[in-house]
Design an enzyme around this catalytic site. Structure first.
Site, mmCIF file in Angstrom:
data_model
loop_
_atom_site.group_PDB
_atom_site.id
_atom_site.type_symbol
_atom_site.label_atom_id
_atom_site.label_comp_id
_atom_site.label_asym_id
_atom_site.label_seq_id
_atom_site.Cartn_x
_atom_site.Cartn_y
_atom_site.Cartn_z
ATOM 1 N NE ARG A 208 28.448 23.626 -67.856
ATOM 2 C CZ ARG A 208 27.399 24.414 -68.055
ATOM 3 N NH1 ARG A 208 26.493 24.100 -68.970
ATOM 4 N NH2 ARG A 208 27.242 25.497 -67.350
ATOM 5 N NE ARG B 295 33.965 26.170 -63.130
ATOM 6 C CZ ARG B 295 33.063 27.131 -63.366
ATOM 7 N NH1 ARG B 295 33.369 28.391 -63.198
ATOM 8 N NH2 ARG B 295 31.851 26.807 -63.772
ATOM 9 C CE LYS C 255 29.402 28.919 -60.403
ATOM 10 N NZ LYS C 255 28.625 27.730 -60.811
ATOM 11 N NE ARG D 135 26.762 29.318 -70.760
ATOM 12 C CZ ARG D 135 27.070 29.418 -69.480
ATOM 13 N NH1 ARG D 135 26.676 30.458 -68.782
ATOM 14 N NH2 ARG D 135 27.782 28.474 -68.895
ATOM 15 N NE ARG E 31 22.695 29.298 -68.271
ATOM 16 C CZ ARG E 31 23.706 29.402 -67.433
ATOM 17 N NH1 ARG E 31 23.792 30.444 -66.626
ATOM 18 N NH2 ARG E 31 24.627 28.474 -67.367
HETATM 19 P P1 B4P Z 1 24.100 30.010 -62.601
HETATM 20 O O1 B4P Z 1 24.531 28.974 -61.643
HETATM 21 O O2 B4P Z 1 24.111 31.415 -62.117
HETATM 22 O O3 B4P Z 1 25.022 29.741 -63.822
HETATM 23 P P2 B4P Z 1 26.499 30.212 -64.049
HETATM 24 O O4 B4P Z 1 26.939 31.214 -63.052
HETATM 25 O O5 B4P Z 1 26.538 30.613 -65.495
HETATM 26 O O6 B4P Z 1 27.407 28.948 -63.758
HETATM 27 P P3 B4P Z 1 28.104 27.952 -64.704
HETATM 28 O O7 B4P Z 1 28.942 27.118 -63.794
HETATM 29 O O8 B4P Z 1 27.109 27.281 -65.550
HETATM 30 O O9 B4P Z 1 28.956 28.775 -65.758
HETATM 31 P P4 B4P Z 1 30.288 29.619 -65.734
HETATM 32 O O10 B4P Z 1 29.966 30.804 -66.548
HETATM 33 O O11 B4P Z 1 30.845 29.856 -64.388
HETATM 34 O O12 B4P Z 1 22.587 29.839 -63.127
HETATM 35 C C1 B4P Z 1 22.127 28.854 -63.984
HETATM 36 C C2 B4P Z 1 20.651 29.065 -64.367
HETATM 37 O O13 B4P Z 1 19.810 28.781 -63.253
HETATM 38 C C3 B4P Z 1 20.259 30.469 -64.824
HETATM 39 O O14 B4P Z 1 19.483 30.360 -65.993
HETATM 40 C C4 B4P Z 1 19.401 31.029 -63.691
HETATM 41 O O15 B4P Z 1 18.378 31.877 -64.162
HETATM 42 C C5 B4P Z 1 18.796 29.777 -63.084
HETATM 43 N N1 B4P Z 1 18.573 29.929 -61.642
HETATM 44 C C6 B4P Z 1 19.432 30.466 -60.730
HETATM 45 N N2 B4P Z 1 18.892 30.404 -59.496
HETATM 46 C C7 B4P Z 1 17.672 29.786 -59.621
HETATM 47 C C8 B4P Z 1 16.656 29.409 -58.688
HETATM 48 N N3 B4P Z 1 16.761 29.657 -57.372
HETATM 49 N N4 B4P Z 1 15.565 28.778 -59.158
HETATM 50 C C9 B4P Z 1 15.427 28.521 -60.499
HETATM 51 N N5 B4P Z 1 16.363 28.860 -61.429
HETATM 52 C C10 B4P Z 1 17.468 29.473 -60.996
HETATM 53 O O16 B4P Z 1 31.322 28.676 -66.510
HETATM 54 C C11 B4P Z 1 31.143 28.259 -67.845
HETATM 55 C C12 B4P Z 1 32.378 27.519 -68.331
HETATM 56 O O17 B4P Z 1 33.507 28.423 -68.380
HETATM 57 C C13 B4P Z 1 32.870 26.351 -67.478
HETATM 58 O O18 B4P Z 1 32.195 25.147 -67.778
HETATM 59 C C14 B4P Z 1 34.369 26.306 -67.872
HETATM 60 O O19 B4P Z 1 34.547 25.681 -69.109
HETATM 61 C C15 B4P Z 1 34.720 27.769 -68.026
HETATM 62 N N6 B4P Z 1 35.252 28.344 -66.783
HETATM 63 C C16 B4P Z 1 34.662 29.333 -66.056
HETATM 64 N N7 B4P Z 1 35.414 29.615 -64.963
HETATM 65 C C17 B4P Z 1 36.480 28.779 -65.004
HETATM 66 C C18 B4P Z 1 37.591 28.573 -64.142
HETATM 67 N N8 B4P Z 1 37.740 29.272 -63.002
HETATM 68 N N9 B4P Z 1 38.507 27.624 -64.474
HETATM 69 C C19 B4P Z 1 38.383 26.927 -65.604
HETATM 70 N N10 B4P Z 1 37.351 27.054 -66.464
HETATM 71 C C20 B4P Z 1 36.402 27.985 -66.171
#
Ligand code: B4P
Length: 190
Positions: free
Chosen positions: A146, A89, A14, A134, A128
């Protein structure tokens, strides 16, 4: 006005794909994960409270994240549109977002749902975790929690958006550029 919900399990890409969409469509990016991590870095009360949930791979309470979204929307009234990354979410968050956007007369245009196999999610996040610092990326059992929380509380959102014809499933496996191309093709038609 284009309002996109970028959706998918942890590690679906994302945050990665949001960068491409911002560049292509000139939208404002709102990532609740990034907002929460910046609160943690600033050691605010909100950040310290959120950290307890995030480190375990649990969701932060709805009221906290909805409040953050409201203040972001209020302070960006001239935006061409938004990419909501990692929000909503839960169904309650989706309802709150509809209410906030309907007040402005600019509803959600589409929900872009990145579909990725579970093992690939774990591999990406563990990779990552080696450099991100993290806590939620470093331990396989937290990553699996998660993914379980996603399946239980977040996945049902597909059935919230599908009857409104706003759900678009996108293959999230493969190269970052290929996936960006798939997303762009869908968004161009909205
Ligand atoms: P991403 O999927 O981009 O990770 P993210 O956006 O950080 O999502 P995530 O769900 O983990 O965390 P968030 O900050 O929203 O990428 C992951 C990795 O994959 C990266 O290293 C990237 O380089 C790699 N990658 C991407 N595409 C690739 C491809 N095609 N091939 C290979 N590698 C690839 O949330 C974190 C925490 O915050 C949650 O667990 C929760 O506790 C809280 N939170 C956030 N939003 C919330 C909400 N709305 N409600 C409640 N809690 C919330």
């Amino acid at each position: 006005m284009l309002n996109l919900v970028l959706f998918g399990p942890p590690g679906a890409g994302k945050g990665t794909q949001a960068e491409y969409l911002i560049e292509s469509f000139g939208l404002n990016h709102i990532s609740t994960g990034d907002l929460l991590r910046s609160e943690i870095a600033g050691k605010t009360d909100l950040g310290l409270e959120a950290k307890k949930f995030m480190d375990k791979g649990e969701l932060v309470p709805d009221a906290v994240v909805i409040g953050m979204i409201k203040s972001k929307l209020d302070s960006n009234k001239d935006a061409k549109g938004f990419i909501f990354d990692g929000f909503p979410r839960t169904v309650d968050q989706a309802k709150a977002l509809d209410e906030l956007l309907n007040n402005n007369g600019t509803p959600v245009s589409g929900m872009l749902s990145l579909e990725v196999e579970k093992q690939e999610l774990i591999d990406r996040l563990m990779l990552r975790g080696k450099s991100s610092g993290r806590a939620d990326d470093q331990d396989q059992s937290i990553i699996e929690n998660r993914i379980n929380v996603y399946n239980e509380k977040t996945l049902p959102l597909i059935e919230y958006y599908r009857p409104q014809n706003k759900h678009f499933g996108i293959n999230g496996m493969g190269s970052i550029e290929d996936i960006a191309g798939r997303l762009k093709a869908v968004v161009s038609k909205l």
